[in-house]
Design an enzyme around this catalytic site. Structure first.
Site, PDB file in Angstrom:
ATOM      1  N   GLU A  71      55.390  48.539  45.774  1.00 40.93           N
ATOM      2  CA  GLU A  71      56.450  49.526  45.605  1.00 40.93           C
ATOM      3  C   GLU A  71      57.829  48.877  45.727  1.00 40.93           C
ATOM      4  OE1 GLU A  71      53.848  49.858  47.559  1.00 40.93           O
ATOM      5  OE2 GLU A  71      52.726  51.386  46.473  1.00 40.93           O
ATOM      6  N   PRO A 278      38.929  35.068  41.825  1.00 40.11           N
ATOM      7  CA  PRO A 278      38.654  36.045  42.879  1.00 40.11           C
ATOM      8  C   PRO A 278      39.923  36.476  43.605  1.00 40.11           C
ATOM      9  CG  PRO A 278      38.044  33.852  43.615  1.00 40.11           C
ATOM     10  CD  PRO A 278      38.406  33.738  42.161  1.00 40.11           C
ATOM     11  N   ARG A 279      39.926  37.701  44.107  1.00 43.10           N
ATOM     12  CA  ARG A 279      41.079  38.203  44.845  1.00 43.10           C
ATOM     13  C   ARG A 279      41.340  37.363  46.078  1.00 43.10           C
ATOM     14  NH1 ARG A 279      45.560  41.145  43.707  1.00 43.10           N
ATOM     15  NH2 ARG A 279      46.348  42.272  45.521  1.00 43.10           N
ATOM     16  N   GLY A 320      48.511  32.235  43.705  1.00 39.31           N
ATOM     17  CA  GLY A 320      49.770  32.147  42.983  1.00 39.31           C
ATOM     18  C   GLY A 320      49.681  31.682  41.549  1.00 39.31           C
ATOM     19  N   ASN A 345      46.838  45.997  39.659  1.00 36.84           N
ATOM     20  CA  ASN A 345      47.935  46.360  38.754  1.00 36.84           C
ATOM     21  C   ASN A 345      47.647  45.948  37.306  1.00 36.84           C
ATOM     22  OD1 ASN A 345      50.380  46.640  37.431  1.00 36.84           O
ATOM     23  ND2 ASN A 345      51.606  45.874  39.121  1.00 36.84           N
ATOM     24  N   GLU A 348      50.603  43.903  35.085  1.00 41.60           N
ATOM     25  CA  GLU A 348      50.783  42.448  35.128  1.00 41.60           C
ATOM     26  C   GLU A 348      50.059  41.785  33.964  1.00 41.60           C
ATOM     27  OE1 GLU A 348      51.300  41.977  39.983  1.00 41.60           O
ATOM     28  OE2 GLU A 348      49.358  41.581  39.063  1.00 41.60           O
TER      29      GLU A 348
END
Length: 433
Positions: A71, A278-279, A320, A345, A348
């Protein structure tokens, strides 16, 4: 705007005020402890009690309050546009997490500063408002703190609910407390929703329809993810002409589905490469073993390795570098959605020129995905079989992927146009110089 005196504070609001006063020491101890653990200086920790660490700038000040990282970053593009439209404006962003503070500090637009928000207690909010004296307050998405709203409105600050987004659970909860929901929503001079459904939900909660407008989705207009061009070129050259698809931000319990789909795809596309990001990159060892158990070959990015001709899965277990993978390939499955995790998201991906596949568990972006699927910029998959079919269709019929990408670009362009309308609406609420 209707007369605020017509919507009076409710018993529930008065009980909240009393409880917040009693629990203030406990609340302070909890939030201060988290900030100190992150290494936040003590002076900045006390911002949560309303003690400012920066002077109030001269001139008109717009205050943006956001919940956390996504946000907070989503308002930066809007601040840039407001600053260009009115060069005398100053800006304040408040957000509660150390991570958001760190990221915002690196990307602050001109004439903008960050503070941690006051706790939602009478004393902390009063200190904050007495120091900053904002000319306009903008609350982003669904971060609604009752005393912050009521005291700011009472101090004569026009308030805006921006990028409004409410989960079905939140709507159901607030609808049961209709009088209090109506009282809190009455504090806003303007409510700009992400989509028509949110406007319907806010009306059901008691919002004044005259103050509701559909606005842009700010996250769709955030700055693109960073891309190291040297790395992008290096990986692209290593892959060569091979077809590629990306599974990004996957969580535990999702990679099995992704790998099963990839094995099935290899039957018709034997040189296909899966780029698996992977996250949580620290799961690299676990995923390497899982890939081998699935009978697939892999190479890990964390070991500075590049994909070879024989590599079937490129395990991008680094932080990153997601922007690189999105720039590399326009066909992306977003994880966190094949299970009930909330999703990630999609904008992106779209800002990098891609189209999106999502599972049914992306409820954090449910409204956005519904609209993207409707316009053809995204597709939903529910299993390894449907994932195989969706990826395969875009690989074998590239014109359909191009169409989806065009629809995504069109969606972003519409959000940009609506952003201009948002800028105009906010400027109209500001007091004159």
């Amino acid at each position: 705007m209707s007369d605020q005196s017509q919507v009076r504070p409710t018993l529930l609001y008065h009980l909240y005020r009393g409880a917040s006063a009693l629990l203030a020491p406990l609340m302070w101890s909890k939030v201060a402890g988290k900030l100190r653990q992150h290494g936040v200086p003590e002076a900045r920790v006390r911002e949560r009690q309303g003690y400012a660490t920066l002077p109030r700038p001269a001139g008109r000040l717009i205050w943006f309050h956001a919940a956390s990282v996504g946000e907070s970053l989503s308002v930066l593009t809007l601040i840039h546009r407001l600053g260009e439209a009115a060069p005398d404006l100053e800006f304040l962003i408040t957000s509660g997490t150390p991570t958001s503070a760190d990221l915002i500090a690196k990307r602050l637009p001109p004439r903008t500063r960050h503070q941690f928000p006051p706790l939602d207690t009478g004393a902390a909010v009063a200190r904050f408002l007495n120091h900053w004296k904002p000319d306009l307050g903008v609350f982003v998405e669904s971060e609604l703190w009752p005393q912050m709203l009521v005291r700011a409105r009472g101090a004569g600050v026009p308030l805006v609910l921006l990028n409004a987004r409410l989960s079905p659970k939140s709507v159901a909860s607030w609808t049961k407390r209709h009088a209090t929901a109506r009282f809190l929503l009455d504090q806003f001079a303007l409510m700009l929703t992400q989509n028509a459904q949110t406007a319907v939900n806010l009306k059901a909660m008691g919002a004044d329809p005259a103050r509701l407008k559909e606005g842009s989705n700010l996250k769709a207009l955030s700055d693109p993810l960073p891309v190291d061009q040297n790395t992008l070129t290096e990986v692209r050259n290593a892959i060569g002409p091979r077809p590629v698809w990306v599974a990004s931000s996957t969580h535990e319990g999702e990679e099995e589905t992704v790998l099963a789909a990839h094995k099935a795809l290899l039957v018709d596309h034997p040189d296909l490469l899966l780029l698996l990001a992977p996250r949580h990159p620290n799961r690299g060892d676990q995923l390497e073993a899982m890939i081998a158990e699935a009978g697939l070959t892999s190479i890990r990015r964390s070991r500075d390795a590049l994909p070879r001709t024989s590599t079937q899965v490129y395990l991008a277990d680094t932080l990153g570098e997601v922007g690189i993978w999105y720039s590399l390939c326009p066909l992306v499955l977003l994880g966190g959605s094949l299970r009930e995790i909330g999703g990630h998201n999609p904008f992106e991906v779209m800002q990098a020129g891609g189209a999106v596949l999502t599972g049914p568990g992306g409820y954090n972006f449910a409204e956005s995905f519904a609209e993207l699927i409707e316009v053809g910029a995204a597709k939903e998959v529910t299993s390894a079989e449907t994932l195989t079919h969706a990826v395969g269709a875009w690989l074998t019929e590239p014109h359909t992927l191009d169409t989806a990408r065009d629809r995504a670009r069109g969606f972003l362009a519409r959000q940009s146009d609506q952003m201009d309308q948002t800028v105009t609406a906010l400027l109209e609420l500001l007091p004159q110089k």
